[in-house]
Scaffold this active site. Structure first.
Site, PDB file in Angstrom:
ATOM      1  N   HIS A  35      56.498  58.041 -26.696  1.00 26.40           N
ATOM      2  CA  HIS A  35      56.224  57.134 -25.572  1.00 26.40           C
ATOM      3  C   HIS A  35      55.598  57.933 -24.430  1.00 26.40           C
ATOM      4  CE1 HIS A  35      57.066  53.409 -23.288  1.00 26.40           C
ATOM      5  NE2 HIS A  35      57.399  54.196 -22.280  1.00 26.40           N
ATOM      6  N   ASP A  37      54.278  57.731 -20.627  1.00 27.43           N
ATOM      7  CA  ASP A  37      54.375  56.941 -19.398  1.00 27.43           C
ATOM      8  C   ASP A  37      53.293  57.337 -18.402  1.00 27.43           C
ATOM      9  OD1 ASP A  37      56.661  55.193 -19.685  1.00 27.43           O
ATOM     10  OD2 ASP A  37      57.904  57.002 -19.739  1.00 27.43           O
ATOM     11  N   HIS A  68      52.307  53.571 -22.287  1.00 27.39           N
ATOM     12  CA  HIS A  68      52.825  52.565 -21.369  1.00 27.39           C
ATOM     13  C   HIS A  68      52.110  52.750 -20.039  1.00 27.39           C
ATOM     14  CE1 HIS A  68      56.659  51.213 -18.926  1.00 27.39           C
ATOM     15  NE2 HIS A  68      55.653  50.367 -18.806  1.00 27.39           N
TER      16      HIS A  68
HETATM   17  C1  DX5 Z   1      60.336  54.301 -16.384  1.00 26.87           C
HETATM   18  C2  DX5 Z   1      59.557  54.747 -17.615  1.00 26.87           C
HETATM   19  C3  DX5 Z   1      60.490  55.133 -18.685  1.00 26.87           C
HETATM   20  C4  DX5 Z   1      61.342  56.307 -18.338  1.00 26.87           C
HETATM   21  C5  DX5 Z   1      62.590  56.286 -19.169  1.00 26.87           C
HETATM   22  O1  DX5 Z   1      59.481  53.974 -15.382  1.00 26.87           O
HETATM   23  O2  DX5 Z   1      58.737  53.721 -18.102  1.00 26.87           O
HETATM   24  O3  DX5 Z   1      59.843  55.300 -19.934  1.00 26.87           O
HETATM   25  O4  DX5 Z   1      60.688  57.514 -18.510  1.00 26.87           O
HETATM   26  O5  DX5 Z   1      63.419  57.306 -18.737  1.00 26.87           O
HETATM   27  P1  DX5 Z   1      64.996  57.250 -18.927  1.00 26.87           P
HETATM   28  O6  DX5 Z   1      65.244  57.112 -20.399  1.00 26.87           O
HETATM   29  O7  DX5 Z   1      65.452  58.534 -18.361  1.00 26.87           O
HETATM   30  O8  DX5 Z   1      65.476  56.044 -18.165  1.00 26.87           O
HETATM   31 ZN    ZN Z   2      57.903  53.730 -20.288  1.00 32.94          ZN
END
Ligand code: DX5
Ligand code: ZN
Length: 221
Positions: A35, A37, A68
């Site tokens: 994933h 981000d 994402h």
């Molecule tokens: C949040 C991101 C997530 C985040 C998840 O804005 O889209 O993908 O990195 O991180 P954790 O698992 O630490 O909540």
């Molecule tokens: Zn994410």
């Protein structure tokens, strides 16, 4: 429905000085997707990284790169993320002026199309879009930061979305993102989540990413 739940480690929480090694470690430990981000400093306050990091990840893994986009008006950059090596591109319903067209574009670029919705956005916001998507990303935190607490109020929305997808005969996967850990997974799994994004629980684990992934696998299998 996916036969086995998929775990998608979020590289936002990785050690960027060792990104390739860390991706290899989670791939070997059984991660299903990587994933990625992308944050633009507008849709969400921080800026994370963009196409060059997607391109850097591409040669080091066979796993799908699940990009994402936490980006306001992502339409002009869809092609460049596909070119960089994204397999799936997810855009936010709250961030798009013409989301129907953008979801069509993602598929035309040869990628799987995902739509994301924030905790405050109702399932009904997707009703006209579901035939166009391969993934529905339900945010279980307000996007922008890793390490936030899971918001359990989003789980009824997962149930509603699964019903909407079933009514359409859609095979789209429901993915959850934010605050995913061994404590929060069971209820999400019961609600119908098939893909679990995890940043801190994997890359922030005291014994390293493989141990973090193993702890999540224990509660998903
Ligand atoms: C949040 C991101 C997530 C985040 C998840 O804005 O889209 O993908 O990195 O991180 P954790 O698992 O630490 O909540
Ligand atoms: Zn994410």
């Amino acid at each position: 429905m996916a036969s086995q739940p998929i775990i998608a480690p979020s590289i936002l929480s990785a050690d960027f000085t060792r990104l390739g090694e860390q991706i290899t470690e989670v791939e070997q430990a059984g991660a299903g997707w990587i994933h990625v981000d992308v944050m633009d400093g507008h849709f969400v306050p921080p800026i994370s990284f963009g196409q060059v990091i997607v391109a850097a990840c591409r040669p080091v893994t066979q796993l799908p790169l699940d990009v994402h986009l936490m980006v306001q008006d992502p339409a002009p950059m869809l092609a460049s993320f596909a070119e960089a090596g994204a397999d799936q591109i997810t855009i936010h319903v709250e961030a798009c002026r013409h989301i129907h067209r953008s979801l069509q574009t993602i598929r035309q670029l040869g990628c799987k199309a995902g739509v994301a919705l924030n905790p405050g956005t109702p399932a009904g916001a997707l009703s006209e879009l579901l035939p166009l998507v391969d993934v529905v990303l339900v945010m279980s935190v307000n996007p922008g930061y890793a390490g936030q607490a899971f918001i359990p109020e989003v789980l009824p929305k997962v149930v509603a979305l699964r019903q909407m997808l079933n009514a359409l005969g859609s095979q789209a996967l429901i993915e959850i993102d934010g605050g995913v850990d061994p404590q929060t997974i069971p209820a999400a799994l019961a609600a119908g989540v098939q893909v679990f994004v995890a940043g801190s629980a994997v890359f922030g684990h005291a014994d390293g990413p493989a141990a973090g992934l193993a702890a999540l696998q224990q509660v998903t299998t």
